[in-house]
Design a protein around this motif. Sequence first.
Motif, PDB file in Angstrom:
ATOM      1  N   MET A 114       0.840  -1.204   0.000  1.00  0.00           N
ATOM      2  CA  MET A 114       0.000   0.000   0.000  1.00  0.00           C
ATOM      3  C   MET A 114       0.873   1.251   0.000  1.00  0.00           C
ATOM      4  N   ARG A 115       0.381   2.292  -0.639  1.00  0.00           N
ATOM      5  CA  ARG A 115       1.101   3.562  -0.648  1.00  0.00           C
ATOM      6  C   ARG A 115       1.259   4.106   0.788  1.00  0.00           C
ATOM      7  N   LYS A 116       2.368   4.790   1.006  1.00  0.00           N
ATOM      8  CA  LYS A 116       2.644   5.418   2.295  1.00  0.00           C
ATOM      9  C   LYS A 116       2.803   6.922   2.081  1.00  0.00           C
ATOM     10  N   LEU A 117       2.128   7.700   2.938  1.00  0.00           N
ATOM     11  CA  LEU A 117       2.272   9.154   2.889  1.00  0.00           C
ATOM     12  C   LEU A 117       2.838   9.656   4.207  1.00  0.00           C
ATOM     13  N   LEU A 118       3.817  10.531   4.114  1.00  0.00           N
ATOM     14  CA  LEU A 118       4.411  11.174   5.279  1.00  0.00           C
ATOM     15  C   LEU A 118       4.018  12.645   5.261  1.00  0.00           C
ATOM     16  N   VAL A 119       3.514  13.139   6.385  1.00  0.00           N
ATOM     17  CA  VAL A 119       3.205  14.558   6.533  1.00  0.00           C
ATOM     18  C   VAL A 119       4.218  15.096   7.540  1.00  0.00           C
ATOM     19  N   ILE A 120       5.180  15.865   7.029  1.00  0.00           N
ATOM     20  CA  ILE A 120       6.374  16.196   7.813  1.00  0.00           C
ATOM     21  C   ILE A 120       6.391  17.674   8.174  1.00  0.00           C
ATOM     22  N   GLY A 121       6.432  17.962   9.463  1.00  0.00           N
ATOM     23  CA  GLY A 121       6.606  19.332   9.923  1.00  0.00           C
ATOM     24  C   GLY A 121       8.047  19.755   9.734  1.00  0.00           C
ATOM     25  N   VAL A 122       8.271  20.861   8.998  1.00  0.00           N
ATOM     26  CA  VAL A 122       9.633  21.277   8.673  1.00  0.00           C
ATOM     27  C   VAL A 122      10.052  22.563   9.387  1.00  0.00           C
ATOM     28  N   GLY A 123       9.271  22.972  10.401  1.00  0.00           N
ATOM     29  CA  GLY A 123       9.655  24.137  11.170  1.00  0.00           C
ATOM     30  C   GLY A 123       9.090  25.424  10.618  1.00  0.00           C
ATOM     31  N   ALA A 124       9.433  26.525  11.279  1.00  0.00           N
ATOM     32  CA  ALA A 124       8.814  27.815  10.979  1.00  0.00           C
ATOM     33  C   ALA A 124       9.533  28.605   9.897  1.00  0.00           C
ATOM     34  N   GLY A 125      10.586  28.050   9.306  1.00  0.00           N
ATOM     35  CA  GLY A 125      11.272  28.759   8.236  1.00  0.00           C
ATOM     36  C   GLY A 125      12.778  28.642   8.271  1.00  0.00           C
ATOM     37  N   ASN A 126      13.324  28.203   9.393  1.00  0.00           N
ATOM     38  CA  ASN A 126      14.760  28.017   9.532  1.00  0.00           C
ATOM     39  C   ASN A 126      15.092  26.550   9.273  1.00  0.00           C
ATOM     40  N   PRO A 127      15.919  26.218   8.277  1.00  0.00           N
ATOM     41  CA  PRO A 127      16.271  24.820   8.045  1.00  0.00           C
ATOM     42  C   PRO A 127      16.841  24.120   9.273  1.00  0.00           C
ATOM     43  N   ASP A 128      17.431  24.895  10.189  1.00  0.00           N
ATOM     44  CA  ASP A 128      17.970  24.295  11.411  1.00  0.00           C
ATOM     45  C   ASP A 128      16.865  23.776  12.327  1.00  0.00           C
ATOM     46  N   HIS A 129      15.602  24.133  12.064  1.00  0.00           N
ATOM     47  CA  HIS A 129      14.492  23.592  12.848  1.00  0.00           C
ATOM     48  C   HIS A 129      14.218  22.123  12.529  1.00  0.00           C
ATOM     49  N   MET A 130      14.769  21.618  11.467  1.00  0.00           N
ATOM     50  CA  MET A 130      14.494  20.241  11.068  1.00  0.00           C
ATOM     51  C   MET A 130      14.971  19.262  12.140  1.00  0.00           C
ATOM     52  N   THR A 131      14.094  18.341  12.517  1.00  0.00           N
ATOM     53  CA  THR A 131      14.454  17.310  13.488  1.00  0.00           C
ATOM     54  C   THR A 131      15.084  16.117  12.780  1.00  0.00           C
TER      55      THR A 131
END
Length: 256
Positions: free
Chosen positions: A1-18
């Motif tokens: 089955m297809r898999k979908l990821l909904v990923i929070g990428v932070g408020a605008g700073n790439p350094d927010h990425m977990t």
Amino acid sequence: MRKLLVIGVGAGNPDHMTVQAISGLNRADVLFIPDKGAAKNDLAELRREICDRFVTNPKSRRVEFDVPVRAEPAPSYRTTVDDWHEAIAAIYESLILSELGEDGCGAFLIWGDPSLYDSALRILERVRLRGNVGFELDVVPGITAIQALAASHKTALNRIGDSVLITTGRRLTEEGMPENAGSAVVMLDGKCAFNTLADQDLFIQWGAYLGTPDEIVISGRLGDVGAEIEKVREEARRRKGWIMDTYLLRKPGGRE
């Protein structure tokens, strides 16, 4: 089955990425990048920057798609949003069917966190209920604009033993400063609703483009800085063509 990821990428700073978000990006075969038009190209470009920086999966590819503009509320706000979400659901469904194989994995990159004033999860549920395509869903949390606002102002959201309410500019205009919370975070305010409040002794901590090189923050007694915030906000919006901002309102007194 297809898999979908909904990923929070932070408020605008790439350094927010977990670490979890970076891992999710690299699990995906397809990264869906929304395009909201030339005026908001910065938003798509930031997503591209995040992908350039963190994606190491050589098999992943990016698919960009146009996001329809929401109409002005008529006959009602809820009806307008419902129609808008239905149009986006049709786009999501088409993307999933055309770009992902039966066992493929796709990722939607969401500003902030998918659970806070973002509609991707609701829209994907619409897609599921249509019954034309099945998929499993994983959600990856991200740094919100609220967290970025508090960090930029070097403040805690709550005072000791007090509650915090998260609301919208529309609700603030209609209902005023909430009586049941000493602090209120206001989001989705395109009309400076704080200027409608009778209590000019409220303390406001405002921020725009949080986490980005263009970040602007202003704080002070509402009666002293409200007009300045409105002026700075409008100048920034004209200069960039768009603005994303939020603010914290706090009643005077109380324990920090």
